[in-house]
Design an enzyme around this catalytic site. Structure first.
Site, PDB file in Angstrom:
ATOM      1  N   ARG A   1     -37.012 -42.403 -74.182  1.00 12.29           N
ATOM      2  CA  ARG A   1     -35.794 -42.563 -73.396  1.00 12.29           C
ATOM      3  C   ARG A   1     -34.921 -43.663 -73.956  1.00 12.29           C
ATOM      4  NH1 ARG A   1     -37.232 -41.956 -67.054  1.00 12.29           N
ATOM      5  NH2 ARG A   1     -37.215 -39.681 -67.106  1.00 12.29           N
TER       6      ARG A   1
ATOM      7  N   ASP B   1     -37.679 -27.597 -63.978  1.00 11.31           N
ATOM      8  CA  ASP B   1     -39.142 -27.619 -64.091  1.00 11.31           C
ATOM      9  C   ASP B   1     -39.755 -27.767 -62.700  1.00 11.31           C
ATOM     10  OD1 ASP B   1     -38.750 -30.213 -63.318  1.00 11.31           O
ATOM     11  OD2 ASP B   1     -39.967 -31.112 -64.913  1.00 11.31           O
TER      12      ASP B   1
ATOM     13  N   GLU C   1     -39.891 -33.423 -75.618  1.00  7.53           N
ATOM     14  CA  GLU C   1     -39.820 -32.248 -74.740  1.00  7.53           C
ATOM     15  C   GLU C   1     -40.773 -31.157 -75.201  1.00  7.53           C
ATOM     16  OE1 GLU C   1     -38.658 -31.776 -71.829  1.00  7.53           O
ATOM     17  OE2 GLU C   1     -37.623 -33.688 -71.678  1.00  7.53           O
TER      18      GLU C   1
ATOM     19  N   THR D   1     -48.229 -30.589 -71.432  1.00 15.98           N
ATOM     20  CA  THR D   1     -49.041 -31.800 -71.438  1.00 15.98           C
ATOM     21  C   THR D   1     -48.381 -32.857 -70.555  1.00 15.98           C
ATOM     22  OG1 THR D   1     -49.462 -31.202 -73.733  1.00 15.98           O
ATOM     23  CG2 THR D   1     -50.264 -33.315 -73.045  1.00 15.98           C
TER      24      THR D   1
ATOM     25  N   TYR E   1     -35.952 -23.837 -70.683  1.00 17.60           N
ATOM     26  CA  TYR E   1     -36.140 -25.169 -70.117  1.00 17.60           C
ATOM     27  C   TYR E   1     -35.882 -26.258 -71.163  1.00 17.60           C
ATOM     28  CZ  TYR E   1     -38.079 -29.394 -68.336  1.00 17.60           C
ATOM     29  OH  TYR E   1     -38.208 -30.701 -67.960  1.00 17.60           O
TER      30      TYR E   1
ATOM     31  N   TYR F   1     -52.592 -26.114 -77.570  1.00 10.33           N
ATOM     32  CA  TYR F   1     -51.504 -25.153 -77.819  1.00 10.33           C
ATOM     33  C   TYR F   1     -50.865 -25.394 -79.188  1.00 10.33           C
ATOM     34  CZ  TYR F   1     -51.980 -24.348 -72.841  1.00 10.33           C
ATOM     35  OH  TYR F   1     -52.470 -24.084 -71.609  1.00 10.33           O
TER      36      TYR F   1
END
Ligand code: SF4
Length: 339
Positions: free
Chosen positions: A22, A139, A38, A44, A121, A83
């Protein structure tokens, strides 16, 4: 939405989570950091992603360096995040960014969504957070906050569609990136799934569910459709030697290839017939994933096979055949009815 957004943004300025990807107040976020985080956050939690984010950005501080990296090296650093297709797509994405955009991440969500591994998203999140584009990523946190605030009782998964529509219709405030992140933080910290801290929430004065109900009712649970009840008859036929008839079930479908006592097909039952069966007490009940079954157990001595697929078996050899639980229950019922 303006009043709502103002309150949320004011709260965010004071309480936002400090996350390594951020921007500090007044600074713009590094788009590569936003994209990377993202993608990592897709399946996760924030707590896990932090470490991986540090490792990635230390090793590959720019889109170009990530594009040049060896895929196996990326897999290696990705290890534990799961993943793995995300890691492969991330690599492809970096290479495409270098090839087509000179290593720059596009600002337009419609361009972002065409990149590998980026869905609706993630494209909305990157556009809003990295470039302050007027989009709202929807989300689980945001669905919960908005649905509770507006008192929307629609159950999931339809609720998601409704909130996405809501998001499309909003005039997003100037600080759209902060607005999206404020909603995410509010959902994670205050408007939590199980014990929301409504008294600390900046919008509790105008929140529909807080004012009129219990926040935990939202997202509403979908009421399960009752399972249909089916009925059939099964024949436990024995010959004069004491052998019983068995047959193998078809190769496909429910209980495929297993053995059974012959019987009728199972049809959806009328309540009256179920009552009759219950009164006669010559049935067994069994529950499958998609229906309940009442099976009437008929025992009889009879010399003929029901059809050409049937054959005779000695009772003490039944255990050599793969009988489903249902048929074991039938056998026990048949034995009991002979006593
Ligand atoms: S008042 Fe409670 S339910 Fe409403 S948005 Fe705030 S935390 Fe969520």
């Amino acid at each position: 939405v303006i009043h709502f957004a103002e309150s949320i943004l004011r709260w965010y300025d004071q309480y936002q989570r400090l996350l390594p990807w951020r921007a500090l107040p007044g600074k713009s976020a590094n788009p590569y950091h936003v994209l990377l985080s993202e993608i990592m956050l897709q399946q996760t939690t924030v707590a896990t992603v932090k470490d991986y984010f540090y490792r990635f950005t230390t090793q590959w501080p720019t889109v170009e360096s990530l594009a040049r990296a060896d895929l196996h090296q990326i897999y290696h650093v990705w290890q534990g995040l799961g993943y793995y297709s995300r890691a492969r797509n991330l690599h492809l994405c970096a290479q495409l960014l270098v090839k087509e955009y000179g290593g720059k991440i596009p600002e337009d969500p419609h361009k972002l969504i065409k990149l590998p591994g980026i869905g609706p998203y993630t494209s909305a999140a990157v556009a809003a957070i990295a470039f302050n584009q007027p989009s709202i990523p929807v989300d689980g946190n945001i669905i919960r906050v908005i649905a509770r605030y507006h008192g929307i009782m629609t159950p999931l998964p339809q609720l998601k569609g409704e909130i996405e529509q809501w998001a499309h219709q909003q005039v997003v405030p100037k600080r759209s990136g902060d607005f999206a992140q404020a909603l995410m933080d509010l959902g994670a910290m205050i408007c939590r799934p199980h014990n929301p801290l409504c008294l600390d929430c900046p919008v509790h004065g105008t929140c529909q569910i807080y004012q009129n109900g219990d926040p935990k009712q939202i997202p509403a649970k979908a009421t399960k459709k009752p399972k249909p009840i089916k009925m059939g008859t099964v024949f436990v036929y024995s010959n004069e030697k004491g052998q019983v008839q068995l047959r193998q079930r078809p190769k496909k479908g429910l209980l495929a290839n297993l053995y059974e006592f012959p019987g009728t097909t199972w049809e959806v039952a009328q309540p009256l017939r179920i009552n009759e069966a219950v009164l006669s007490n010559n049935f067994i009940k069994h529950t499958f994933t998609h229906f309940h079954l009442y099976l009437i157990v008929t025992t009889r001595v009879q010399p003929h096979l029901v059809d050409e697929t049937c054959f005779w078996v000695w009772p003490d050899e039944l255990s050599h055949y793969a009988l489903p639980t249902l048929m074991k229950k039938v056998w026990l019922k048949a034995l009991a009815s002979h006593k």
